[in-house]
Motif scaffolding. Structure first.
Motif, PDB file in Angstrom:
ATOM      1  N   ASP A   1       0.806  -1.223   0.000  1.00 35.84           N
ATOM      2  CA  ASP A   1       0.000   0.000   0.000  1.00 35.84           C
ATOM      3  C   ASP A   1       0.842   1.276   0.000  1.00 35.84           C
ATOM      4  OD1 ASP A   1      -2.214  -1.660   0.121  1.00 35.84           O
ATOM      5  OD2 ASP A   1      -2.362  -1.537   2.309  1.00 35.84           O
ATOM      6  N   GLN A   2       2.113   1.181  -0.386  1.00 38.06           N
ATOM      7  CA  GLN A   2       2.989   2.360  -0.345  1.00 38.06           C
ATOM      8  C   GLN A   2       3.035   3.122  -1.677  1.00 38.06           C
ATOM      9  OE1 GLN A   2       4.677   3.462   2.596  1.00 38.06           O
ATOM     10  NE2 GLN A   2       3.110   2.009   3.266  1.00 38.06           N
ATOM     11  N   GLY A   3       2.822   2.425  -2.774  1.00 38.42           N
ATOM     12  CA  GLY A   3       2.913   3.086  -4.072  1.00 38.42           C
ATOM     13  C   GLY A   3       1.608   3.748  -4.478  1.00 38.42           C
ATOM     14  N   PHE A   4       1.680   4.615  -5.485  1.00 34.62           N
ATOM     15  CA  PHE A   4       0.456   5.202  -6.030  1.00 34.62           C
ATOM     16  C   PHE A   4       0.666   5.541  -7.494  1.00 34.62           C
ATOM     17  CE2 PHE A   4       2.854   8.740  -4.224  1.00 34.62           C
ATOM     18  CZ  PHE A   4       2.723   9.773  -5.149  1.00 34.62           C
ATOM     19  N   LEU A   5      -0.426   5.850  -8.153  1.00 34.98           N
ATOM     20  CA  LEU A   5      -0.419   6.034  -9.597  1.00 34.98           C
ATOM     21  C   LEU A   5      -1.270   7.249  -9.952  1.00 34.98           C
ATOM     22  CD1 LEU A   5      -0.779   3.177 -12.157  1.00 34.98           C
ATOM     23  CD2 LEU A   5      -2.379   5.090 -12.289  1.00 34.98           C
ATOM     24  N   ILE A   6      -0.800   8.034 -10.910  1.00 37.86           N
ATOM     25  CA  ILE A   6      -1.554   9.181 -11.415  1.00 37.86           C
ATOM     26  C   ILE A   6      -1.775   8.961 -12.906  1.00 37.86           C
ATOM     27  CG2 ILE A   6      -1.595  11.681 -11.744  1.00 37.86           C
ATOM     28  CD1 ILE A   6       0.387  11.868  -9.374  1.00 37.86           C
ATOM     29  N   GLY A   7      -3.015   8.762 -13.298  1.00 39.22           N
ATOM     30  CA  GLY A   7      -3.324   8.427 -14.675  1.00 39.22           C
ATOM     31  C   GLY A   7      -3.883   9.594 -15.458  1.00 39.22           C
ATOM     32  N   HIS A   8      -3.703   9.537 -16.772  1.00 33.91           N
ATOM     33  CA  HIS A   8      -4.192  10.568 -17.686  1.00 33.91           C
ATOM     34  C   HIS A   8      -4.748   9.873 -18.923  1.00 33.91           C
ATOM     35  CE1 HIS A   8      -0.717  12.084 -15.414  1.00 33.91           C
ATOM     36  NE2 HIS A   8      -1.312  13.262 -15.411  1.00 33.91           N
ATOM     37  N   LEU A   9      -6.035   9.960 -19.132  1.00 37.10           N
ATOM     38  CA  LEU A   9      -6.643   9.404 -20.329  1.00 37.10           C
ATOM     39  C   LEU A   9      -6.690  10.478 -21.411  1.00 37.10           C
ATOM     40  CD1 LEU A   9      -9.686   7.387 -18.884  1.00 37.10           C
ATOM     41  CD2 LEU A   9      -7.289   6.691 -19.072  1.00 37.10           C
ATOM     42  N   TRP A  10      -6.030  10.213 -22.521  1.00 40.09           N
ATOM     43  CA  TRP A  10      -6.083  11.104 -23.692  1.00 40.09           C
ATOM     44  C   TRP A  10      -5.534  10.372 -24.908  1.00 40.09           C
ATOM     45  CZ3 TRP A  10      -0.941  11.226 -24.820  1.00 40.09           C
ATOM     46  CH2 TRP A  10      -0.009  11.371 -23.784  1.00 40.09           C
ATOM     47  N   ASP A  11      -5.980  10.798 -26.054  1.00 37.59           N
ATOM     48  CA  ASP A  11      -5.468  10.269 -27.314  1.00 37.59           C
ATOM     49  C   ASP A  11      -4.846  11.419 -28.079  1.00 37.59           C
ATOM     50  OD1 ASP A  11      -4.910   9.148 -29.738  1.00 37.59           O
ATOM     51  OD2 ASP A  11      -6.960   8.516 -30.200  1.00 37.59           O
ATOM     52  N   ALA A  12      -3.517  11.485 -28.065  1.00 40.31           N
ATOM     53  CA  ALA A  12      -2.807  12.582 -28.732  1.00 40.31           C
ATOM     54  C   ALA A  12      -2.927  12.500 -30.245  1.00 40.31           C
ATOM     55  CB  ALA A  12      -1.337  12.579 -28.327  1.00 40.31           C
ATOM     56  N   GLY A  13      -3.331  11.344 -30.763  1.00 38.58           N
ATOM     57  CA  GLY A  13      -3.460  11.175 -32.202  1.00 38.58           C
ATOM     58  C   GLY A  13      -4.874  11.334 -32.724  1.00 38.58           C
ATOM     59  N   LEU A  14      -5.827  11.627 -31.841  1.00 43.18           N
ATOM     60  CA  LEU A  14      -7.221  11.698 -32.265  1.00 43.18           C
ATOM     61  C   LEU A  14      -7.419  12.746 -33.353  1.00 43.18           C
ATOM     62  CD1 LEU A  14     -10.108  10.628 -31.739  1.00 43.18           C
ATOM     63  CD2 LEU A  14     -10.389  12.510 -30.108  1.00 43.18           C
ATOM     64  N   ASN A  15      -6.915  13.938 -33.131  1.00 45.18           N
ATOM     65  CA  ASN A  15      -7.004  15.015 -34.119  1.00 45.18           C
ATOM     66  C   ASN A  15      -5.638  15.454 -34.628  1.00 45.18           C
ATOM     67  OD1 ASN A  15      -9.949  15.784 -34.332  1.00 45.18           O
ATOM     68  ND2 ASN A  15      -9.676  15.869 -32.105  1.00 45.18           N
ATOM     69  N   MET A  16      -4.586  14.740 -34.223  1.00 47.84           N
ATOM     70  CA  MET A  16      -3.227  15.014 -34.687  1.00 47.84           C
ATOM     71  C   MET A  16      -2.555  13.670 -34.962  1.00 47.84           C
ATOM     72  SD  MET A  16      -1.090  17.633 -35.237  1.00 47.84           S
ATOM     73  CE  MET A  16      -1.793  18.966 -34.248  1.00 47.84           C
ATOM     74  N   PRO A  17      -3.045  12.937 -35.965  1.00 51.51           N
ATOM     75  CA  PRO A  17      -2.536  11.580 -36.195  1.00 51.51           C
ATOM     76  C   PRO A  17      -1.080  11.532 -36.625  1.00 51.51           C
ATOM     77  CG  PRO A  17      -4.022  12.235 -37.962  1.00 51.51           C
ATOM     78  CD  PRO A  17      -4.137  13.280 -36.892  1.00 51.51           C
ATOM     79  N   VAL A  18      -0.609  12.607 -37.240  1.00 51.01           N
ATOM     80  CA  VAL A  18       0.793  12.692 -37.648  1.00 51.01           C
ATOM     81  C   VAL A  18       1.481  13.730 -36.778  1.00 51.01           C
ATOM     82  CG1 VAL A  18       2.399  13.181 -39.520  1.00 51.01           C
ATOM     83  CG2 VAL A  18       0.226  12.041 -40.018  1.00 51.01           C
ATOM     84  N   SER A  19       2.542  13.323 -36.099  1.00 57.15           N
ATOM     85  CA  SER A  19       3.249  14.191 -35.170  1.00 57.15           C
ATOM     86  C   SER A  19       3.843  15.403 -35.873  1.00 57.15           C
ATOM     87  CB  SER A  19       4.371  13.408 -34.475  1.00 57.15           C
ATOM     88  OG  SER A  19       5.185  14.266 -33.717  1.00 57.15           O
ATOM     89  N   LYS A  20       3.769  16.559 -35.205  1.00 57.01           N
ATOM     90  CA  LYS A  20       4.458  17.762 -35.657  1.00 57.01           C
ATOM     91  C   LYS A  20       5.614  18.094 -34.714  1.00 57.01           C
ATOM     92  CE  LYS A  20       0.531  19.900 -38.024  1.00 57.01           C
ATOM     93  NZ  LYS A  20      -0.311  21.113 -38.161  1.00 57.01           N
ATOM     94  N   SER A  21       6.111  17.079 -34.028  1.00 55.54           N
ATOM     95  CA  SER A  21       7.131  17.299 -33.013  1.00 55.54           C
ATOM     96  C   SER A  21       8.076  16.112 -32.969  1.00 55.54           C
ATOM     97  CB  SER A  21       6.462  17.499 -31.640  1.00 55.54           C
ATOM     98  OG  SER A  21       5.716  16.347 -31.279  1.00 55.54           O
ATOM     99  N   ALA A  22       9.060  16.195 -32.052  1.00 55.80           N
ATOM    100  CA  ALA A  22      10.060  15.138 -31.909  1.00 55.80           C
ATOM    101  C   ALA A  22       9.642  14.072 -30.902  1.00 55.80           C
ATOM    102  CB  ALA A  22      11.394  15.757 -31.491  1.00 55.80           C
ATOM    103  N   THR A  23       8.390  14.071 -30.497  1.00 55.04           N
ATOM    104  CA  THR A  23       7.915  13.134 -29.488  1.00 55.04           C
ATOM    105  C   THR A  23       7.787  11.724 -30.062  1.00 55.04           C
ATOM    106  OG1 THR A  23       5.659  13.801 -30.051  1.00 55.04           O
ATOM    107  CG2 THR A  23       6.684  14.881 -28.162  1.00 55.04           C
TER     108      THR A  23
END
Length: 554
Positions: A421-443
């Motif tokens: 019970d010592q660890g924890f998690l912070i989640g983020h639901l998102w789809d970076a490709g939904l409206n930007m399917p082709v990256s415009k960055s170095a990510t």
């Protein structure tokens, strides 16, 4: 005569080279390995008092002996000078820098970069200090603080290089999310800008340079995708503009290629977007509603089971998960109403009901995303001492192995019997490709297939020994993060919120983009003036002697 002129040029070049020659790196041996290290207090190469006085004069008296500020994540400061309400309480400098330049102008930044380069000092660039991985601090270093760069200038029609001709904003290096969004909301008509979910994050610093995700990611991709131009100071002390026409390789690398790795960002120009209405939902499943751990984890499983559905509908969600506490605050629908949100979330609520999973819920409508942001997003507090990892799960991972992902979450929360019970998690639901399917960055290109990016955290007790720290780092890397990777074989890691000590961080953070980033780093900073752990070109560098000296391995 020509031969005489040639000899003269050669002689002049040699003399100039001798005059500009930096002191050599300091030879040291640690655990039987030979290193060449940056220059530190006590070394013969350490600048004299008169040299520091001259630097102070050059920066207008803004060179100070560093008084450690409160840090968001104190582990990498050696847990020194933790936040306190007692201003008289003493503390030690720990792993903070020795001197700090509170830069007021770009010339102050240049002076600091030149001084660090000429004296082989470890250099730290800090705009806000909001960093989980310790990149805003470093033992014995010279710190350049750019937080005073607070200029914000909007335009309704961008006129720089690019075919983009809509709204934009140019912000100084120290501008944080809340102040940027406040001024964006005050425009006529109001606009919105890509920022992180936490309002204290510095937008022009590690956020955009690491990629950056936030409530607008479903609509516009990552923060780095919205960058139009940067003004920077390079490792050789030159003022540069980087955009699609000027220094395009540097421009691309600054958009997600690694925080503090390629240049000092003075300002960045980002796209703005029309403001929209928004709706938010907060959901809780916790020990006040059930004491049954099995039922609790069934609730977590049902929530995450529908995460692909949520992101396909353009929703964003932030959630915190620890033992007997799932706090989803908020789920955001930009351009949506609470009734539309209810329809999207209904299959999850129906499953909660079928499984008798108790939960509470609040739903609200807002006239603007700004109103939602200021009402529903919660500030992060300083002073946490923890190790950080993380992993991104793709649509395929969730579709094929949601049950395995939940088992990984359980491992994160209780990675070992003595760490139950010592660890924890912070989640983020998102789809970076939904409206930007082709990256415009170095990510990392895998972010275009994202469903859930989850930060993994393991608290470190105050006063932990070095052996305890090493043990907990092993737990994070080889138990918690390993479980996440096994559950999500198609995913990747995020450089701003991931484990910098994992094997093959180059591929996990950047994937197929890494070889080009490495070449760009070698071009723009061949001598390693800049250093931020686990960023391109740092493979040969290591912090040795119990987290102190930055050295290059032989």
């Amino acid at each position: 005569m020509a031969r005489s002129r040639l000899l003269g040029v050669i002689l002049l070049t040699l003399l100039n080279g001798a005059a500009l020659e930096r002191p050599p790196l300091v030879k040291r041996t640690w655990n039987g390995v030979n290193y060449s290290c940056k220059c530190y207090l006590g070394d013969e190469c350490w600048p004299s008092d008169s040299s520091w006085a001259e630097l102070n004069s050059t920066v207008g008296g803004n060179l100070l002996v560093n008084i450690p500020p409160a840090a968001l994540w104190t582990y990498f400061t050696n847990d020194t000078c933790r936040p306190t309400e007692n201003p008289a309480e003493s503390c030690t400098i720990g792993f903070y820098g020795v001197y700090v330049i509170l830069a007021r102008s770009r010339d102050h930044v240049k002076a600091g970069v030149d001084f660090a380069r000429e004296h082989n000092l470890r250099l730290i660039i800090r705009n806000t200090g909001h960093d989980f991985i310790g990149r805003s601090t470093g033992w014995g270093s010279l710190v350049i603080n750019t937080h005073s760069f607070q200029d914000i200038k909007f335009t309704t029609e961008y006129s720089g290089p690019s075919d983009y001709r809509e709204g934009a904003v140019t912000i100084g290096a120290g501008v944080q999310g809340r102040s940027l969004l406040t001024q964006a909301h005050a425009q006529n008509p109001p606009v919105i800008v890509m920022t992180g979910e936490c309002p204290t994050v510095g937008v022009a610093g590690g956020l955009v340079q690491g990629g950056g995700h936030g409530p607008l990611t479903p609509l516009h991709g990552l923060v780095a995708d919205s960058a139009l131009s940067f003004d920077v100071i390079t490792a050789d002390g030159k003022y540069m503009t980087a955009n699609s026409e000027e220094n395009p390789d540097l421009f691309w690398a600054l958009k997600g290629g690694g925080p503090g790795a390629f240049a000092v960002v003075l300002s960045v120009t980002l796209k703005t977007f029309p403001e929209q209405n928004a709706a938010g939902v907060i959901i809780n499943i916790n020990s006040t509603l059930t004491s049954d751990p099995g039922l609790f984890w069934e609730g977590v499983k049902s929530f995450h089971k529908y995460s692909n559905r949520f992101v396909e509908a353009g929703l964003y969600a932030y959630f915190e998960l620890m033992t007997m506490r799932l706090h989803i605050a908020p789920i955001v629908g930009v351009g949506k109403t609470s009734a539309e949100m209810e329809a999207i979330l209904r299959p999850m609520f129906n499953e909660f009901k079928a499984k008798s999973i108790p939960y509470d819920k609040v739903a609200k409508d807002f006239g603007t995303l700004f109103d939602l942001y200021t009402d529903l997003f919660e500030d992060e507090t300083a002073g946490t001492s923890a190790l950080t990892g993380g992993w991104m799960f793709t649509h395929q991972d969730v579709e094929e192995n949601n049950d395995g992902i939940i088992e990984a979450f359980k491992t994160v929360v209780s990675p070992r019997e003595d760490l139950k019970d010592q660890g924890f998690l912070i989640g983020h639901l998102w789809d970076a490709g939904l409206n930007m399917p082709v990256s415009k960055s170095a990510t990392n290109p895998k972010f275009r297939e994202s469903t859930d990016f989850a930060i993994v955290a393991l608290p470190v007790p105050f006063g932990a020994t070095w052996a305890q720290r090493e043990d907990l780092q092993d737990v994070l890397t080889n138990i918690q993060d390993a479980a996440m990777k096994k559950a999500g074989p198609n995913g990747c890691a995020y450089v701003n919120e991931g484990d910098p000590y994992q094997a093959d961080w180059q591929d996990h953070f950047w994937g197929s983009e890494y070889p080009e980033l490495l070449e760009i780093r070698r071009k723009w900073d061949p001598n390693g003036v800049f250093y931020a752990v686990a960023t391109p070109g740092t493979e040969d560098w290591e912090v040795i002697e119990y987290g102190t000296r930055l050295c290059r391995k032989h």
